[in-house]
Design a protein around this motif. Structure first.
Motif, mmCIF file in Angstrom:
data_model
loop_
_atom_site.group_PDB
_atom_site.id
_atom_site.type_symbol
_atom_site.label_atom_id
_atom_site.label_comp_id
_atom_site.label_asym_id
_atom_site.label_seq_id
_atom_site.Cartn_x
_atom_site.Cartn_y
_atom_site.Cartn_z
ATOM 1 N N GLN A 154 0.830 -1.206 0.000
ATOM 2 C CA GLN A 154 0.000 0.000 0.000
ATOM 3 C C GLN A 154 0.864 1.254 0.000
ATOM 4 O O GLN A 154 0.569 2.236 -0.701
ATOM 5 C CB GLN A 154 -0.908 0.004 1.228
ATOM 6 N N PHE A 155 1.926 1.241 0.795
ATOM 7 C CA PHE A 155 2.834 2.382 0.893
ATOM 8 C C PHE A 155 3.473 2.701 -0.458
ATOM 9 O O PHE A 155 3.494 3.858 -0.895
ATOM 10 C CB PHE A 155 3.906 2.081 1.943
ATOM 11 N N ILE A 156 3.975 1.658 -1.138
ATOM 12 C CA ILE A 156 4.641 1.868 -2.428
ATOM 13 C C ILE A 156 3.657 2.386 -3.471
ATOM 14 O O ILE A 156 3.962 3.320 -4.237
ATOM 15 C CB ILE A 156 5.321 0.567 -2.904
ATOM 16 N N LEU A 157 2.471 1.812 -3.526
ATOM 17 C CA LEU A 157 1.481 2.278 -4.501
ATOM 18 C C LEU A 157 1.093 3.736 -4.244
ATOM 19 O O LEU A 157 0.887 4.506 -5.175
ATOM 20 C CB LEU A 157 0.239 1.384 -4.468
ATOM 21 N N SER A 158 1.023 4.119 -2.969
ATOM 22 C CA SER A 158 0.658 5.497 -2.641
ATOM 23 C C SER A 158 1.753 6.486 -3.007
ATOM 24 O O SER A 158 1.483 7.673 -3.205
ATOM 25 C CB SER A 158 0.343 5.612 -1.144
ATOM 26 N N LYS A 159 2.988 6.009 -3.101
ATOM 27 C CA LYS A 159 4.131 6.870 -3.408
ATOM 28 C C LYS A 159 4.511 6.867 -4.897
ATOM 29 O O LYS A 159 5.427 7.588 -5.296
ATOM 30 C CB LYS A 159 5.353 6.432 -2.589
ATOM 31 N N THR A 160 3.838 6.048 -5.691
ATOM 32 C CA THR A 160 4.196 5.882 -7.096
ATOM 33 C C THR A 160 3.097 6.421 -7.994
ATOM 34 O O THR A 160 1.979 5.883 -7.992
ATOM 35 C CB THR A 160 4.421 4.392 -7.422
ATOM 36 N N PRO A 161 3.356 7.483 -8.768
ATOM 37 C CA PRO A 161 2.322 7.997 -9.669
ATOM 38 C C PRO A 161 1.761 6.935 -10.599
ATOM 39 O O PRO A 161 0.572 6.965 -10.930
ATOM 40 C CB PRO A 161 3.060 9.090 -10.450
ATOM 41 N N ALA A 162 2.603 5.985 -11.020
ATOM 42 C CA ALA A 162 2.125 4.922 -11.908
ATOM 43 C C ALA A 162 1.190 3.954 -11.184
ATOM 44 O O ALA A 162 0.499 3.156 -11.829
ATOM 45 C CB ALA A 162 3.305 4.142 -12.491
ATOM 46 N N GLU A 163 1.161 4.027 -9.863
ATOM 47 C CA GLU A 163 0.302 3.197 -9.015
ATOM 48 C C GLU A 163 0.484 1.704 -9.275
ATOM 49 O O GLU A 163 -0.481 0.930 -9.290
ATOM 50 C CB GLU A 163 -1.168 3.605 -9.160
ATOM 51 N N ARG A 164 1.717 1.301 -9.471
ATOM 52 C CA ARG A 164 2.031 -0.122 -9.608
ATOM 53 C C ARG A 164 3.504 -0.339 -9.288
ATOM 54 O O ARG A 164 4.288 0.609 -9.267
ATOM 55 C CB ARG A 164 1.753 -0.630 -11.023
ATOM 56 N N TRP A 165 3.869 -1.583 -9.027
ATOM 57 C CA TRP A 165 5.269 -1.952 -8.925
ATOM 58 C C TRP A 165 5.845 -2.060 -10.336
ATOM 59 O O TRP A 165 5.119 -2.351 -11.297
ATOM 60 C CB TRP A 165 5.413 -3.306 -8.226
ATOM 61 N N GLY A 166 7.121 -1.829 -10.455
ATOM 62 C CA GLY A 166 7.769 -2.032 -11.739
ATOM 63 C C GLY A 166 7.987 -3.514 -12.012
ATOM 64 O O GLY A 166 7.978 -4.336 -11.100
ATOM 65 N N GLU A 167 8.169 -3.827 -13.271
ATOM 66 C CA GLU A 167 8.562 -5.169 -13.685
ATOM 67 C C GLU A 167 10.010 -5.106 -14.175
ATOM 68 O O GLU A 167 10.469 -4.060 -14.651
ATOM 69 C CB GLU A 167 7.661 -5.678 -14.817
ATOM 70 N N ALA A 168 10.720 -6.221 -14.048
ATOM 71 C CA ALA A 168 12.112 -6.242 -14.509
ATOM 72 C C ALA A 168 12.196 -5.806 -15.972
ATOM 73 O O ALA A 168 13.158 -5.133 -16.384
ATOM 74 C CB ALA A 168 12.708 -7.633 -14.314
ATOM 75 N N GLU A 169 11.177 -6.135 -16.753
ATOM 76 C CA GLU A 169 11.155 -5.773 -18.173
ATOM 77 C C GLU A 169 11.168 -4.253 -18.363
ATOM 78 O O GLU A 169 11.647 -3.756 -19.395
ATOM 79 C CB GLU A 169 9.909 -6.378 -18.842
ATOM 80 N N ASP A 170 10.664 -3.494 -17.384
ATOM 81 C CA ASP A 170 10.659 -2.036 -17.491
ATOM 82 C C ASP A 170 12.072 -1.461 -17.536
ATOM 83 O O ASP A 170 12.271 -0.318 -17.986
ATOM 84 C CB ASP A 170 9.917 -1.419 -16.293
ATOM 85 N N LEU A 171 13.051 -2.230 -17.080
ATOM 86 C CA LEU A 171 14.440 -1.753 -17.043
ATOM 87 C C LEU A 171 15.197 -2.047 -18.331
ATOM 88 O O LEU A 171 16.283 -1.496 -18.545
ATOM 89 C CB LEU A 171 15.178 -2.414 -15.868
ATOM 90 N N VAL A 172 14.638 -2.905 -19.173
ATOM 91 C CA VAL A 172 15.383 -3.379 -20.336
ATOM 92 C C VAL A 172 15.615 -2.276 -21.367
ATOM 93 O O VAL A 172 16.739 -2.088 -21.855
ATOM 94 C CB VAL A 172 14.662 -4.584 -20.981
ATOM 95 N N GLY A 173 14.557 -1.529 -21.713
ATOM 96 C CA GLY A 173 14.720 -0.448 -22.694
ATOM 97 C C GLY A 173 15.774 0.558 -22.280
ATOM 98 O O GLY A 173 16.673 0.892 -23.071
ATOM 99 N N PRO A 174 15.714 1.066 -21.042
ATOM 100 C CA PRO A 174 16.767 1.980 -20.589
ATOM 101 C C PRO A 174 18.165 1.362 -20.649
ATOM 102 O O PRO A 174 19.127 2.045 -21.011
ATOM 103 C CB PRO A 174 16.353 2.273 -19.141
ATOM 104 N N ALA A 175 18.282 0.070 -20.316
ATOM 105 C CA ALA A 175 19.600 -0.574 -20.352
ATOM 106 C C ALA A 175 20.126 -0.666 -21.781
ATOM 107 O O ALA A 175 21.306 -0.389 -22.033
ATOM 108 C CB ALA A 175 19.529 -1.960 -19.722
#
Length: 264
Positions: free
Chosen positions: A212-233
């Motif tokens: 709940q804490f993380i979702l409240s602090k994240t505008p995207a309102e979700r946890w990231g997925e490892a795949e979200d890091l691939v494009g930047p890498a």
């Protein structure tokens, strides 16, 4: 010309048998790079090789403790003999010990610093001469939101990741003239097996308090997925980022930009 292609490049990702490191290395492999990784023992390395095979990637794995400079030098020498070079290094290997600072043993603090900060120095130091000779290279350090923020129980981790941010900037400053770019990726809270307990539903069906804490602090309102890091890498490993140096790219769903919702 595809500036995001990694065809012909040799990429070393430390600690990449599973988790975020695996996702990053697979992403580089999908973009055309030869994937090389290390881990702490043969059993873990063998499991990693099998997982890469399942994804259609022929990865080369080494057993190497990245805090041991002698072993790192041996690994880099072996890679250069077999593959000729290391074009891309991702310093991913890391640990965390969640202990209140006033209860933390100094040996545990040193261990986190050793793995999360000293090891990236050791591995970067080992690949830099080859990159300097070729006047080309990419070093990507896996930083953290704790490179910028503090939080309870993570004093050693935050100290290490803050130091890694500055090591990133210093490598960029010192070796930019050799056409070497050193940047960081700062993951937000990523859904991995390690964080599963923090996302499990409670007995009454409600979310875990930390979830709940993380979702409240994240505008995207979700946890990231490892795949979200691939494009930047892939971007930071490719020619597309040749004039990007000393930067930490935070992939956090907007947490660092966000004060949080006003209480109702």
């Amino acid at each position: 010309m595809n500036k995001f292609s990694l065809e012909g490049k040799v990429a070393l990702v430390t600690g990449a048998s599973s988790g975020i490191g695996f996702a990053l290395a697979k992403g580089l492999g999908d973009a055309g790079a030869q994937v090389i990784f290390n881990d702490i023992n043969q059993e873990v390395v063998d499991k990693g090789i099998e997982e890469y095979k399942k994804k259609g990637i022929e990865a080369k794995g080494y057993v190497c403790d990245v805090t041991n400079e002698e072993k790192v030098i041996e690994m880099i020498s072996s890679i250069e003999k077999e593959f000729g070079k290391v074009d891309i290094l991702i310093n991913n290997a890391g640990i965390i010990k969640r202990v209140p600072m006033h209860e933390m043993a100094s040996d545990d603090f040193r261990k986190v610093i050793d793995v999360d900060l000293t090891a990236p120095f050791i591995v970067s130091k080992a690949v830099l001469p080859g990159m300097m000779n070729r006047r080309s290279g990419k070093i990507i350090n896996v930083c953290s939101m704790m490179s910028e923020l503090g939080r309870e129980t993570v004093s050693a981790y935050a100290a290490a990741k803050g130091g890694l941010k500055m090591l990133t900037r210093n490598i960029a400053s010192e070796y930019g003239e050799y056409n070497i770019q050193c940047n960081g990726i700062g993951p937000g809270y990523i859904a991995t097996p390690m964080t599963n307990p923090l996302r499990e539903k409670q007995a009454d069906g409600s979310r875990h308090p930390f979830d709940q804490f993380i979702l409240s602090k994240t505008p995207a309102e979700r946890w990231g997925e490892a795949e979200d890091l691939v494009g930047p890498a892939v971007f930071l490993a490719s020619e597309a980022s040749d004039f990007v140096n000393g930067h930490v790219l935070y992939v956090d769903g907007g947490i660092l930009a966000y004060l949080g919702k006003q209480p109702k």
